[in-house]
Design a protein around this motif. Sequence first.
Motif, PDB file in Angstrom:
ATOM      1  N   PRO A   1       0.824  -1.209   0.000  1.00 49.65           N
ATOM      2  CA  PRO A   1       0.000   0.000   0.000  1.00 49.65           C
ATOM      3  C   PRO A   1       0.857   1.258   0.000  1.00 49.65           C
ATOM      4  O   PRO A   1       1.917   1.295   0.631  1.00 49.65           O
ATOM      5  CB  PRO A   1      -0.813  -0.116   1.292  1.00 49.65           C
TER       6      PRO A   1
ATOM      7  N   LEU B   1     -11.546 -12.921  -7.278  1.00 52.84           N
ATOM      8  CA  LEU B   1     -11.626 -12.522  -5.867  1.00 52.84           C
ATOM      9  C   LEU B   1     -12.488 -13.491  -5.045  1.00 52.84           C
ATOM     10  O   LEU B   1     -12.247 -13.672  -3.856  1.00 52.84           O
ATOM     11  CB  LEU B   1     -12.174 -11.094  -5.755  1.00 52.84           C
TER      12      LEU B   1
ATOM     13  N   HIS C   1      -6.332   3.812  -1.722  1.00 47.94           N
ATOM     14  CA  HIS C   1      -6.640   3.310  -3.068  1.00 47.94           C
ATOM     15  C   HIS C   1      -5.439   3.353  -4.011  1.00 47.94           C
ATOM     16  O   HIS C   1      -5.604   3.357  -5.226  1.00 47.94           O
ATOM     17  CB  HIS C   1      -7.811   4.062  -3.696  1.00 47.94           C
TER      18      HIS C   1
ATOM     19  N   GLU D   1     -16.594  -5.261   1.640  1.00 50.93           N
ATOM     20  CA  GLU D   1     -15.297  -5.195   2.317  1.00 50.93           C
ATOM     21  C   GLU D   1     -14.198  -5.949   1.572  1.00 50.93           C
ATOM     22  O   GLU D   1     -13.421  -6.695   2.170  1.00 50.93           O
ATOM     23  CB  GLU D   1     -15.427  -5.692   3.749  1.00 50.93           C
ATOM     24  N   VAL D   2     -14.142  -5.762   0.270  1.00 50.56           N
ATOM     25  CA  VAL D   2     -13.107  -6.423  -0.533  1.00 50.56           C
ATOM     26  C   VAL D   2     -11.726  -5.924  -0.100  1.00 50.56           C
ATOM     27  O   VAL D   2     -11.546  -4.756   0.224  1.00 50.56           O
ATOM     28  CB  VAL D   2     -13.341  -6.197  -2.045  1.00 50.56           C
ATOM     29  N   ASP D   3     -10.771  -6.821  -0.056  1.00 54.08           N
ATOM     30  CA  ASP D   3      -9.386  -6.489   0.280  1.00 54.08           C
ATOM     31  C   ASP D   3      -8.749  -5.862  -0.962  1.00 54.08           C
ATOM     32  O   ASP D   3      -8.518  -6.555  -1.963  1.00 54.08           O
ATOM     33  CB  ASP D   3      -8.661  -7.760   0.698  1.00 54.08           C
ATOM     34  N   GLU D   4      -8.457  -4.578  -0.905  1.00 57.15           N
ATOM     35  CA  GLU D   4      -7.924  -3.881  -2.077  1.00 57.15           C
ATOM     36  C   GLU D   4      -6.562  -4.418  -2.496  1.00 57.15           C
ATOM     37  O   GLU D   4      -6.245  -4.452  -3.684  1.00 57.15           O
ATOM     38  CB  GLU D   4      -7.853  -2.372  -1.827  1.00 57.15           C
ATOM     39  N   ARG D   5      -5.773  -4.842  -1.559  1.00 58.96           N
ATOM     40  CA  ARG D   5      -4.461  -5.409  -1.897  1.00 58.96           C
ATOM     41  C   ARG D   5      -4.645  -6.678  -2.739  1.00 58.96           C
ATOM     42  O   ARG D   5      -3.960  -6.887  -3.738  1.00 58.96           O
ATOM     43  CB  ARG D   5      -3.699  -5.703  -0.613  1.00 58.96           C
ATOM     44  N   HIS D   6      -5.586  -7.521  -2.333  1.00 59.62           N
ATOM     45  CA  HIS D   6      -5.898  -8.731  -3.100  1.00 59.62           C
ATOM     46  C   HIS D   6      -6.461  -8.350  -4.476  1.00 59.62           C
ATOM     47  O   HIS D   6      -6.124  -8.981  -5.486  1.00 59.62           O
ATOM     48  CB  HIS D   6      -6.881  -9.600  -2.318  1.00 59.62           C
TER      49      HIS D   6
END
Length: 95
Positions: free
Chosen positions: A9, A91, A13, A44-49
């Motif tokens: 990160p 995802l 975003h 709540e999606v993991d943005e890194r994933h």
Amino acid sequence: MRQTIEVLPMGPHEFAATVGEGQEITHHRVTVAEQVLADLQIPEVDERHLVEETIGYLLDREPGTALSHDIDTDQLYRADDSYLTELRDRLLGRG
């Protein structure tokens, strides 16, 4: 050839992605768009994933050395009709 993807990160975003393919290493800045997050409809999606799967999606189509330094998920979403559907499947573990 085996590929490695490392995502860190940088800010809200925004992520740094390093892609390794053998001796080749490329660096990318990935921006995750609010619209992509909303249209995915995954709470709540993991943005890194999400970034890892976005890079994986792109690598399925071209080598890491061909990827743009700056990757904007909104531009990808607008330009590629299959991106959002395949990203959602990846995802959710269906891809």
